[in-house]
Design an enzyme around this catalytic site. Structure first.
Site, PDB file in Angstrom:
ATOM      1  N   GLU A  95      -0.638  14.545  61.389  1.00 13.83           N
ATOM      2  CA  GLU A  95       0.134  15.750  61.036  1.00 13.83           C
ATOM      3  C   GLU A  95      -0.518  17.002  61.626  1.00 13.83           C
ATOM      4  O   GLU A  95      -1.646  16.968  62.108  1.00 13.83           O
ATOM      5  CB  GLU A  95       0.197  15.909  59.505  1.00 13.83           C
ATOM      6  CG  GLU A  95       1.408  15.287  58.835  1.00 13.83           C
ATOM      7  CD  GLU A  95       2.680  16.098  59.047  1.00 13.83           C
ATOM      8  OE1 GLU A  95       2.643  17.106  59.780  1.00 13.83           O
ATOM      9  OE2 GLU A  95       3.712  15.703  58.485  1.00 13.83           O
ATOM     10  N   ARG A 117       0.136  16.985  45.988  1.00 14.23           N
ATOM     11  CA  ARG A 117      -0.918  17.411  46.905  1.00 14.23           C
ATOM     12  C   ARG A 117      -0.333  18.431  47.861  1.00 14.23           C
ATOM     13  O   ARG A 117       0.878  18.525  48.038  1.00 14.23           O
ATOM     14  CB  ARG A 117      -1.494  16.240  47.698  1.00 14.23           C
ATOM     15  CG  ARG A 117      -0.528  15.585  48.675  1.00 14.23           C
ATOM     16  CD  ARG A 117      -1.269  14.807  49.750  1.00 14.23           C
ATOM     17  NE  ARG A 117      -0.380  13.971  50.535  1.00 14.23           N
ATOM     18  CZ  ARG A 117       0.388  14.398  51.545  1.00 14.23           C
ATOM     19  NH1 ARG A 117       0.395  15.685  51.858  1.00 14.23           N
ATOM     20  NH2 ARG A 117       1.165  13.568  52.213  1.00 14.23           N
ATOM     21  N   ASN A 131       0.480  19.994  51.568  1.00 12.70           N
ATOM     22  CA  ASN A 131       1.051  19.349  52.738  1.00 12.70           C
ATOM     23  C   ASN A 131       0.895  20.265  53.954  1.00 12.70           C
ATOM     24  O   ASN A 131      -0.208  20.685  54.248  1.00 12.70           O
ATOM     25  CB  ASN A 131       2.525  18.997  52.463  1.00 12.70           C
ATOM     26  CG  ASN A 131       3.067  17.957  53.418  1.00 12.70           C
ATOM     27  OD1 ASN A 131       2.364  17.024  53.775  1.00 12.70           O
ATOM     28  ND2 ASN A 131       4.321  18.102  53.818  1.00 12.70           N
ATOM     29  N   ASN A 174       7.655  21.295  53.636  1.00  8.66           N
ATOM     30  CA  ASN A 174       7.213  20.869  54.961  1.00  8.66           C
ATOM     31  C   ASN A 174       7.568  21.895  56.038  1.00  8.66           C
ATOM     32  O   ASN A 174       8.449  22.729  55.868  1.00  8.66           O
ATOM     33  CB  ASN A 174       7.861  19.526  55.316  1.00  8.66           C
ATOM     34  CG  ASN A 174       6.876  18.534  55.896  1.00  8.66           C
ATOM     35  OD1 ASN A 174       5.915  18.918  56.564  1.00  8.66           O
ATOM     36  ND2 ASN A 174       7.102  17.264  55.642  1.00  8.66           N
ATOM     37  N   ASP A 211      10.581  17.009  59.401  1.00  2.06           N
ATOM     38  CA  ASP A 211       9.159  17.134  59.060  1.00  2.06           C
ATOM     39  C   ASP A 211       8.627  18.408  59.703  1.00  2.06           C
ATOM     40  O   ASP A 211       9.184  19.474  59.522  1.00  2.06           O
ATOM     41  CB  ASP A 211       8.430  15.870  59.522  1.00  2.06           C
ATOM     42  CG  ASP A 211       7.126  15.619  58.793  1.00  2.06           C
ATOM     43  OD1 ASP A 211       6.414  16.588  58.477  1.00  2.06           O
ATOM     44  OD2 ASP A 211       6.789  14.444  58.547  1.00  2.06           O
TER      45      ASP A 211
END
Length: 292
Positions: free
Chosen positions: A16, A101, A103, A150, A199
């Site tokens: 990522e 969590r 991101n 995201n 994403d």
């Protein structure tokens, strides 16, 4: 569009957040679930990786040197000048929601850092929030709720803020003020069934938005009006994020993941998790730095 290349074959679980760092002529990216940060030197192709005890989920360069980023439950500073790196925690967040969590995250041109949280426990509950950290390290809740916050991105004129709800297949656009306020939330793009979830994203110098499709095996380019302009099909299903890098900002680097894939899937897509690059024929924008 140039040829797609696999520039780092690696089995990242959840690659990522690719980040171009001009002062180092290097690309950084994270493996969230693998608890690693990777660095690729664009000068000589040198590769380096760091291991962590916690998830590092995003990074942005600081003007004063080093980096800001997010770990599982908070914001932290990082210094990658040594072989062993420990996050310097700034503040903890959402420790009361253990299934959440942090991101994706990015800095804006005014030196602020934006990052959101996700429901990693079951990818169903809207317990995630988008936060903004100002240069004085004060934090504001910018938008909620999300299942999977995201891909923040900013238009060329910095008047539009893009943000994604992966689990609902939707990219949102907001009006974006110089003071960092976002408003007028609206659907920019909604993906169709079979196209995966949106994403990570980036904006090019022509003000078009590049969107990575997790589970959709592609990267798409949209006009500022939300019109689909180009589709880059990828050799792996889980495409996570992208950014322009290099001295001329003319190379698009793309991260991918093995997250959620079965052994059969991995056998069918053996380079899943790797880092890819392509020269798409358009340039990107300079990477903003955090001012705090």
């Amino acid at each position: 569009m140039g040829d797609l290349k696999c520039v780092w074959e690696i089995p990242a679980i959840l690659g990522e957040g690719p980040l171009w760092v001009e002062r180092e002529n290097a690309l950084y990216w994270v493996d969230v679930v693998g608890k690693q940060v990777h660095r690729l030197s664009l000068a000589d192709g040198g590769k380096k990786s760091w291991n962590f005890d916690t998830e590092v989920t995003s990074l942005a360069p600081r003007k004063q040197g080093g980096f800001i980023g997010t770990v599982r439950h908070g914001f932290a500073f990082f210094d990658f000048s040594s072989d062993v790196v420990k996050p310097q925690l700034i503040v903890s967040f959402e420790t009361d929601i253990p299934g959440n969590r942090f991101n994706d995250g990015k800095a804006d041109v005014h030196g602020r850092f934006w990052a959101g949280t996700v429901d990693e426990a079951n990818w169903r509950d809207e317990t995630g929030t988008l936060y903004r950290m100002d240069r004085d390290l004060k934090i504001k809740e910018a938008d909620a709720p999300y299942i999977c916050s995201n891909g923040p991105a900013f238009s060329v004129d910095n008047k539009t803020f893009y943000h994604t709800e992966t689990m609902k297949g939707t990219v949102y656009a907001f009006d974006f003020s110089p003071g960092g306020e976002i408003s007028n939330k609206r659907v920019f793009v909604k993906l169709k069934d079979g196209e995966g979830g949106p994403d990570g994203m980036t904006v090019d110098s022509e003000d078009c938005l590049w969107v990575c499709h997790f589970g959709g095996g592609r990267v798409t380019r949209y006009s500022p009006k939300g019109e689909l302009l180009q589709t880059l099909m990828m050799p792996v299903p889980n495409v996570t994020s992208c950014t322009f890098a290099g001295k001329d900002l003319d190379t698009l680097f793309i991260t991918t993941a093995r997250y959620g894939m079965s052994d059969e899937d991995v056998a069918n897509y053996p380079i899943a998790g790797s880092l890819f690059s392509v020269k798409p024929g358009v340039r990107g924008l300079p990477v903003p730095m955090f001012g705090g």
